[in-house]
Write a protein that holds these residues in place. Structure first.
Motif, PDB file in Angstrom:
ATOM      1  N   GLU A 207      13.671   1.023   6.433  1.00  0.00           N
ATOM      2  CA  GLU A 207      14.848   0.229   6.110  1.00  0.00           C
ATOM      3  C   GLU A 207      15.224   0.321   4.640  1.00  0.00           C
ATOM      4  O   GLU A 207      16.409   0.355   4.290  1.00  0.00           O
ATOM      5  CB  GLU A 207      14.608  -1.239   6.503  1.00  0.00           C
ATOM      6  CG  GLU A 207      14.559  -1.472   8.002  1.00  0.00           C
ATOM      7  CD  GLU A 207      15.880  -1.153   8.676  1.00  0.00           C
ATOM      8  OE1 GLU A 207      16.936  -1.631   8.210  1.00  0.00           O
ATOM      9  OE2 GLU A 207      15.869  -0.397   9.670  1.00  0.00           O
ATOM     10  N   ARG A 208      14.232   0.394   3.763  1.00  0.00           N
ATOM     11  CA  ARG A 208      14.511   0.428   2.324  1.00  0.00           C
ATOM     12  C   ARG A 208      15.112   1.761   1.877  1.00  0.00           C
ATOM     13  O   ARG A 208      15.918   1.810   0.948  1.00  0.00           O
ATOM     14  CB  ARG A 208      13.227   0.170   1.530  1.00  0.00           C
ATOM     15  CG  ARG A 208      12.819  -1.287   1.452  1.00  0.00           C
ATOM     16  CD  ARG A 208      13.842  -2.091   0.701  1.00  0.00           C
ATOM     17  NE  ARG A 208      13.366  -3.433   0.401  1.00  0.00           N
ATOM     18  CZ  ARG A 208      14.135  -4.465   0.155  1.00  0.00           C
ATOM     19  NH1 ARG A 208      15.446  -4.330   0.205  1.00  0.00           N
ATOM     20  NH2 ARG A 208      13.639  -5.646  -0.117  1.00  0.00           N
ATOM     21  N   PHE A 209      14.719   2.861   2.528  1.00  0.00           N
ATOM     22  CA  PHE A 209      15.138   4.175   2.059  1.00  0.00           C
ATOM     23  C   PHE A 209      16.320   4.751   2.838  1.00  0.00           C
ATOM     24  O   PHE A 209      16.703   5.895   2.600  1.00  0.00           O
ATOM     25  CB  PHE A 209      13.961   5.158   2.136  1.00  0.00           C
ATOM     26  CG  PHE A 209      12.994   5.025   0.993  1.00  0.00           C
ATOM     27  CD1 PHE A 209      13.199   5.684  -0.202  1.00  0.00           C
ATOM     28  CD2 PHE A 209      11.869   4.226   1.120  1.00  0.00           C
ATOM     29  CE1 PHE A 209      12.307   5.555  -1.263  1.00  0.00           C
ATOM     30  CE2 PHE A 209      10.973   4.085   0.076  1.00  0.00           C
ATOM     31  CZ  PHE A 209      11.197   4.754  -1.126  1.00  0.00           C
ATOM     32  N   LYS A 210      16.923   3.991   3.740  1.00  0.00           N
ATOM     33  CA  LYS A 210      17.994   4.565   4.552  1.00  0.00           C
ATOM     34  C   LYS A 210      19.271   4.802   3.751  1.00  0.00           C
ATOM     35  O   LYS A 210      20.161   5.519   4.214  1.00  0.00           O
ATOM     36  CB  LYS A 210      18.276   3.677   5.766  1.00  0.00           C
ATOM     37  CG  LYS A 210      18.780   2.281   5.463  1.00  0.00           C
ATOM     38  CD  LYS A 210      18.902   1.483   6.751  1.00  0.00           C
ATOM     39  CE  LYS A 210      19.394   0.063   6.505  1.00  0.00           C
ATOM     40  NZ  LYS A 210      19.428  -0.732   7.751  1.00  0.00           N
TER      41      LYS A 210
ATOM     42  N   THR B  38       7.889   0.368   8.845  1.00  0.00           N
ATOM     43  CA  THR B  38       9.180  -0.255   9.105  1.00  0.00           C
ATOM     44  C   THR B  38       9.892  -0.589   7.799  1.00  0.00           C
ATOM     45  O   THR B  38      11.108  -0.391   7.657  1.00  0.00           O
ATOM     46  CB  THR B  38       8.996  -1.535   9.940  1.00  0.00           C
ATOM     47  OG1 THR B  38       8.367  -1.203  11.178  1.00  0.00           O
ATOM     48  CG2 THR B  38      10.321  -2.221  10.211  1.00  0.00           C
ATOM     49  N   TYR B  39       9.130  -1.068   6.836  1.00  0.00           N
ATOM     50  CA  TYR B  39       9.689  -1.477   5.543  1.00  0.00           C
ATOM     51  C   TYR B  39      10.346  -0.305   4.827  1.00  0.00           C
ATOM     52  O   TYR B  39      11.479  -0.411   4.336  1.00  0.00           O
ATOM     53  CB  TYR B  39       8.577  -2.088   4.689  1.00  0.00           C
ATOM     54  CG  TYR B  39       9.049  -2.770   3.433  1.00  0.00           C
ATOM     55  CD1 TYR B  39       9.626  -4.034   3.482  1.00  0.00           C
ATOM     56  CD2 TYR B  39       8.910  -2.164   2.186  1.00  0.00           C
ATOM     57  CE1 TYR B  39      10.058  -4.676   2.335  1.00  0.00           C
ATOM     58  CE2 TYR B  39       9.342  -2.794   1.035  1.00  0.00           C
ATOM     59  CZ  TYR B  39       9.907  -4.055   1.114  1.00  0.00           C
ATOM     60  OH  TYR B  39      10.336  -4.680  -0.034  1.00  0.00           O
ATOM     61  N   ILE B  40       9.656   0.844   4.759  1.00  0.00           N
ATOM     62  CA  ILE B  40      10.234   1.971   4.017  1.00  0.00           C
ATOM     63  C   ILE B  40      11.383   2.622   4.785  1.00  0.00           C
ATOM     64  O   ILE B  40      12.309   3.160   4.174  1.00  0.00           O
ATOM     65  CB  ILE B  40       9.169   3.025   3.637  1.00  0.00           C
ATOM     66  CG1 ILE B  40       8.544   3.665   4.881  1.00  0.00           C
ATOM     67  CG2 ILE B  40       8.116   2.429   2.732  1.00  0.00           C
ATOM     68  CD1 ILE B  40       7.691   4.879   4.540  1.00  0.00           C
TER      69      ILE B  40
ATOM     70  N   CYS C 152       5.931  10.951   5.671  1.00  0.00           N
ATOM     71  CA  CYS C 152       5.272   9.782   6.257  1.00  0.00           C
ATOM     72  C   CYS C 152       5.503   9.792   7.766  1.00  0.00           C
ATOM     73  O   CYS C 152       6.645   9.907   8.212  1.00  0.00           O
ATOM     74  CB  CYS C 152       5.827   8.484   5.670  1.00  0.00           C
ATOM     75  SG  CYS C 152       5.490   8.252   3.923  1.00  0.00           S
ATOM     76  N   SER C 153       4.445   9.667   8.531  1.00  0.00           N
ATOM     77  CA  SER C 153       4.591   9.637   9.987  1.00  0.00           C
ATOM     78  C   SER C 153       3.763   8.503  10.571  1.00  0.00           C
ATOM     79  O   SER C 153       2.731   8.124  10.012  1.00  0.00           O
ATOM     80  CB  SER C 153       4.160  10.975  10.605  1.00  0.00           C
ATOM     81  OG  SER C 153       2.781  11.195  10.425  1.00  0.00           O
TER      82      SER C 153
ATOM     83  N   GLN D 143       0.828  -1.204   0.000  1.00  0.00           N
ATOM     84  CA  GLN D 143       0.000   0.000   0.000  1.00  0.00           C
ATOM     85  C   GLN D 143       0.866   1.260   0.000  1.00  0.00           C
ATOM     86  O   GLN D 143       0.564   2.229  -0.704  1.00  0.00           O
ATOM     87  CB  GLN D 143      -0.931  -0.009   1.210  1.00  0.00           C
ATOM     88  CG  GLN D 143      -2.044  -1.037   1.121  1.00  0.00           C
ATOM     89  CD  GLN D 143      -2.821  -1.157   2.424  1.00  0.00           C
ATOM     90  OE1 GLN D 143      -2.243  -1.176   3.506  1.00  0.00           O
ATOM     91  NE2 GLN D 143      -4.141  -1.242   2.324  1.00  0.00           N
ATOM     92  N   LEU D 144       1.943   1.247   0.782  1.00  0.00           N
ATOM     93  CA  LEU D 144       2.831   2.402   0.810  1.00  0.00           C
ATOM     94  C   LEU D 144       3.532   2.589  -0.526  1.00  0.00           C
ATOM     95  O   LEU D 144       3.743   3.724  -0.976  1.00  0.00           O
ATOM     96  CB  LEU D 144       3.859   2.249   1.926  1.00  0.00           C
ATOM     97  CG  LEU D 144       3.464   2.873   3.267  1.00  0.00           C
ATOM     98  CD1 LEU D 144       4.481   2.538   4.338  1.00  0.00           C
ATOM     99  CD2 LEU D 144       3.315   4.377   3.137  1.00  0.00           C
TER     100      LEU D 144
END
Length: 463
Positions: free
Chosen positions: A434-437, A430-432, A410-411, A394-395
């Motif tokens: 880690e993915r966008f760091k 949590t997913y984004i 995003c908050s 969804q994100l």
């Protein structure tokens, strides 16, 4: 089902909620075989016509399965249809559709015609018939996992393909706090001035696990900076100055702690396309995001509008039962935004009139997540509130709507997840994070500390 030669191959039996959580999940099991019981297809068929957001995921899953199986004959489906690996050309495992309604008569499985029992019995049947191959039931239903183990199924798992960390305590916070004094840790370094900015070049060994746009602070509150470049040998750090960072403000709001100050700097930075704010209730996520949005739209004129959206309770439930237009329907769910607007203008002579004026001046629009699909949002600030209740899929849908010149905020609070199928480690938030760091256009800040009130702070810590 044809017996495979390799002993390493495993058989995964998927529950319905896996395909609702991620419609393309059956493609993510590499070289292993995937079994879809007929009961799962029947459940997807019942769900696809409901007036709920989850029905869309059911339809996507059905279409994805049909794309793989459309040219297969009945004999080929019994032997298994080869699955392409996601993003790769070489084939993966095989996909099987099993008629599970007759299996109860062949094994001493769970009694009754409940769908969960039929799916568990399918896994038990395969465990007996395909021994010594490992048969694994994959479901997000905790109670179903317990029942499966109690019925004698050896291997039961949650869906972990989209789970990037095992413990939310290890989630990337967006900053690193040096023990003691920053300069005593760094020692000698090379510094350069570029216009009004000061950059320090420190040895990579000082912070071997640094990420781009990671903030750096210390315990003595004497240094504040941000990692702007990373090479094999050194890290380039932009020096903000602790006091200067604390004195930044947006729309009359000043940070109450260093975490809010870091968040405000990221929000006001035009080079950051994505800002992710995490933290407990009352840490100021929504208020700071809205203040920065008003500053950028009205004072600096860098964006044309502010779009505020969030998922409605119970996995983006339909908003059709509420009266009025889309924005009027969304108003109850976005009360946190209007509350924050009132706080920003509570000292005005006519606060209510000020809020209405600012909403019109900043072109603030309230939108439902359900209607974000298919859009292309240009030159706007998008505030996605309470996104801990959204899945990774969804994100992804929302993030890919952001076009040129759009900033996404995003908050969310991972301790306030309402979804039945999400946990802190499987949440899309949590997913984004880690993915966008490692993405140079994004920043993550964990706002550590409750500033709402001492009551809220005590409740967050003790309840």
């Amino acid at each position: 089902m044809a017996r495979r030669k390799t002993k390493e191959k495993k058989i995964y039996v998927l529950d319905t909620n896996i395909l609702l959580h991620e419609p393309f999940a059956f493609l993510n099991f590499q070289e292993h075989d995937v079994v879809i019981p007929m009961t799962v297809l029947e459940e997807l068929d019942h769900i696809k016509d409901r007036n709920k957001d989850v029905s869309r995921d059911a339809r996507v899953a059905i279409r994805a399965l049909e794309d793989v199986l459309k040219d297969a004959s009945p004999d080929q489906m019994l032997q298994g249809v080869a699955l392409p690996r996601s993003g790769e050309q070489k084939p993966g495992g095989h996909l099987f559709i099993i008629n599970d309604h007759h299996i109860t008569d062949e094994i001493p499985g769970l009694p009754g015609g409940e769908n969960d029992h039929l799916i568990i019995n399918t896994a038990l049947y395969l465990q007996r018939e395909r021994s010594p191959l490992k048969v694994i039931l994959v479901t997000k239903d905790i109670n179903m996992r317990l029942k499966a183990k109690g019925a004698g199924l050896k291997l039961v798992e949650d869906y972990r393909t989209d789970q990037l960390i095992d413990d939310v305590r290890f989630l990337y916070k967006g900053y690193y706090k040096f023990p003691g004094d920053f300069w005593s840790q760094v020692g000698e370094c090379r510094s350069e001035n570029e216009g009004r900015e000061t950059f320090h070049y420190v040895n990579r060994s000082v912070l071997p696990n640094a990420y781009i746009n990671e903030y750096l602070i210390d315990e003595v509150e004497g240094f504040a900076g941000k990692v702007t470049a990373i090479t094999d040998k050194e890290i380039r750090i932009l020096d903000f100055g602790y006091e200067r960072l604390m004195h930044r403000h947006a729309w009359g709001i000043h940070p109450k702690n260093i975490y809010q100050a870091m968040a405000m700097q990221a929000l006001l930075d035009p080079h950051m396309d994505l800002v992710i704010l995490t933290g407990p209730a009352g840490c100021g996520k929504t208020l700071i995001a809205l203040a920065a949005a008003l500053e950028l739209v009205i004072e600096k004129g860098m964006y044309d509008k502010v779009i505020v959206t969030r998922n409605t309770p119970e996995i983006a439930e339909s908003i059709g039962f509420l009266p009025g237009t889309e924005e009027e329907k969304m108003a109850p769910w976005l009360a946190a935004i209007t509350d924050s607007l009132e706080v920003l203008h509570k000292t005005d002579e006519h606060p209510h009139a000020s809020v209405n004026y600012i909403m019109e001046k900043a072109n603030i629009q309230f939108k439902s997540v359900n209607f974000m699909r298919g859009r292309s949002i240009q030159n706007a600030i998008v505030i996605l509130d309470e996104c801990q209740n959204l899945s990774a899929a969804q994100l992804k849908t929302i993030i890919t709507r952001c076009g040129e010149g759009t900033k996404l905020i995003c908050s969310g609070n991972l301790s306030q997840i309402d979804s039945n199928y999400l946990t802190a480690v499987t949440s899309g938030l949590t997913y984004i994070v880690e993915r966008f760091k490692n993405f140079e256009g994004s920043t993550t800040i964990n706002l550590n500390g409750v500033v709402r009130s001492r009551l809220a702070s005590f409740a967050e810590a003790n309840l």
